[in-house]
Design a protein around this motif. Structure first.
Motif, PDB file in Angstrom:
ATOM      1  N   GLN A 115       5.547  -1.797   2.277  1.00  0.00           N
ATOM      2  CA  GLN A 115       5.281  -3.233   2.236  1.00  0.00           C
ATOM      3  C   GLN A 115       5.181  -3.754   0.804  1.00  0.00           C
ATOM      4  OE1 GLN A 115       5.209  -5.083   5.095  1.00  0.00           O
ATOM      5  NE2 GLN A 115       5.771  -3.133   6.066  1.00  0.00           N
ATOM      6  N   HIS A 116       5.156  -2.837  -0.152  1.00  0.00           N
ATOM      7  CA  HIS A 116       4.979  -3.229  -1.555  1.00  0.00           C
ATOM      8  C   HIS A 116       6.141  -2.760  -2.426  1.00  0.00           C
ATOM      9  CE1 HIS A 116       0.867  -4.367  -0.514  1.00  0.00           C
ATOM     10  NE2 HIS A 116       0.772  -3.216   0.120  1.00  0.00           N
ATOM     11  N   PHE A 117       7.305  -2.548  -1.811  1.00  0.00           N
ATOM     12  CA  PHE A 117       8.475  -2.108  -2.569  1.00  0.00           C
ATOM     13  C   PHE A 117       9.105  -3.274  -3.329  1.00  0.00           C
ATOM     14  CE2 PHE A 117      10.293   2.053  -0.637  1.00  0.00           C
ATOM     15  CZ  PHE A 117       9.072   2.671  -0.853  1.00  0.00           C
ATOM     16  N   VAL A 118       9.501  -2.988  -4.553  1.00  0.00           N
ATOM     17  CA  VAL A 118      10.311  -3.904  -5.354  1.00  0.00           C
ATOM     18  C   VAL A 118      11.398  -3.070  -6.011  1.00  0.00           C
ATOM     19  CG1 VAL A 118      10.380  -5.484  -7.304  1.00  0.00           C
ATOM     20  CG2 VAL A 118       8.387  -5.481  -5.790  1.00  0.00           C
ATOM     21  N   ASP A 119      12.639  -3.332  -5.657  1.00  0.00           N
ATOM     22  CA  ASP A 119      13.778  -2.583  -6.207  1.00  0.00           C
ATOM     23  C   ASP A 119      13.629  -1.077  -5.991  1.00  0.00           C
ATOM     24  OD1 ASP A 119      14.952  -4.951  -7.109  1.00  0.00           O
ATOM     25  OD2 ASP A 119      13.882  -4.854  -9.018  1.00  0.00           O
ATOM     26  N   GLY A 120      13.138  -0.688  -4.822  1.00  0.00           N
ATOM     27  CA  GLY A 120      13.074   0.722  -4.468  1.00  0.00           C
ATOM     28  C   GLY A 120      11.851   1.468  -4.954  1.00  0.00           C
ATOM     29  N   PHE A 121      10.935   0.778  -5.639  1.00  0.00           N
ATOM     30  CA  PHE A 121       9.718   1.414  -6.129  1.00  0.00           C
ATOM     31  C   PHE A 121       8.506   0.589  -5.719  1.00  0.00           C
ATOM     32  CE2 PHE A 121      12.963   3.219  -8.823  1.00  0.00           C
ATOM     33  CZ  PHE A 121      12.567   4.545  -8.958  1.00  0.00           C
ATOM     34  N   VAL A 122       7.332   1.213  -5.789  1.00  0.00           N
ATOM     35  CA  VAL A 122       6.101   0.529  -5.408  1.00  0.00           C
ATOM     36  C   VAL A 122       5.631  -0.366  -6.549  1.00  0.00           C
ATOM     37  CG1 VAL A 122       3.682   0.822  -4.758  1.00  0.00           C
ATOM     38  CG2 VAL A 122       5.418   2.405  -3.867  1.00  0.00           C
TER      39      VAL A 122
END
Length: 254
Positions: free
Chosen positions: A212-219
């Protein structure tokens, strides 16, 4: 303090120059990864921490932390290869492993464990050491009542009848964040269901769906409220009593 690529590079350089403490710290961090960030792999088990932990133990033979980390990781290797031997022994040969190599690890781990015990009382590490003794088969004594605090990062996915999983156990928030980032980079986004669970005094207090907190494949860790640990933390290298969890990274399929 946040762990960065520069942290690993600095520790590696200092450890390579013969600094035992740097070797220990680097080995401890690499326990949390499936692969050394500086190396390439074929997807098989690599145990990237072993070289550095052996260097730390060689330089400081009575260092209990180094002995514990190395013993704990050898115990995990033994468990891993025994499971492979039961399920698919042909795979072991591809990695130069067989019953003899597992047996040699067992002998070494038992010797290292005896050296840890010879160091004397080890405070709240007692429960984890008792659990380690059971896993190594050197004692049937049940774990004491010490209830540890720790983090568990779990990633899993089902593919047909096979469940693939990766687990990281750590007792420091910065280290579990770094381990998660390393896993996502290595696995190109993870298997599927990525969860961070926090235990305080052996009781689950938080479970966070990191997807739920992914941005561009990372947390995006700024958006994740990771609970602080209180009470006795799981000592680095020791298994969690009664839960079948080893400190550091473990992966498998069943």
């Amino acid at each position: 303090m946040a762990i960065t690529d520069e942290t690993i590079t600095r520790l590696r350089s200092t450890a390579a120059a013969g600094d035992a403490q740097a070797a220990l710290e680097l080995g401890r961090l690499l326990c949390l990864t499936a692969l050394d960030p500086a190396e390439s792999g074929d997807g098989g088990p690599t145990w990237p921490e072993e070289h550095w932990l052996r260097a730390a133990v060689k330089a400081r033979p009575d260092d209990v932390e180094a002995l514990t980390l190395l013993t704990g990781r050898l115990a995990q290797q033994i468990s891993y290869w025994e499971a492979v031997l039961d399920m698919n022994p042909d795979v072991m040969a591809e990695y130069g492993e067989d019953e003899d190599t597992v047996g040699r690890r067992q002998i070494e781990a038992e010797e290292l464990y005896a050296r840890i015990r010879a160091a004397g009382p080890l405070g709240h590490a007692e429960a984890g050491l008792n659990e380690l003794a059971v896993l190594l088969g050197v004692s049937g004594k049940p774990a004491s009542e010490t209830a540890y605090s720790f983090y568990v990062l779990e990633d899993e996915a089902q593919s047909g009848s096979v469940r693939h999983s990766a687990t990281v156990v750590a007792s420091d928030a910065d280290e579990i964040r770094w381990a998660c980032d390393e896993w996502l980079a290595l696995s190109e986004g993870g298997f599927g269901t990525l969860t961070l669970i926090t235990y305080v005094d052996a009781t689950e207090v938080s479970s966070i769906d990191l997807a739920q907190h992914f941005v561009d494949g990372f947390v995006d860790w700024d958006a994740v409220d990771v609970p602080e640990l209180s009470g006795p933390r799981l000592p680095a290298g020791l298994p969690v009593p009664g839960r079948g969890l080893y400190y550091g990274f473990s992966g498998g399929a069943e």
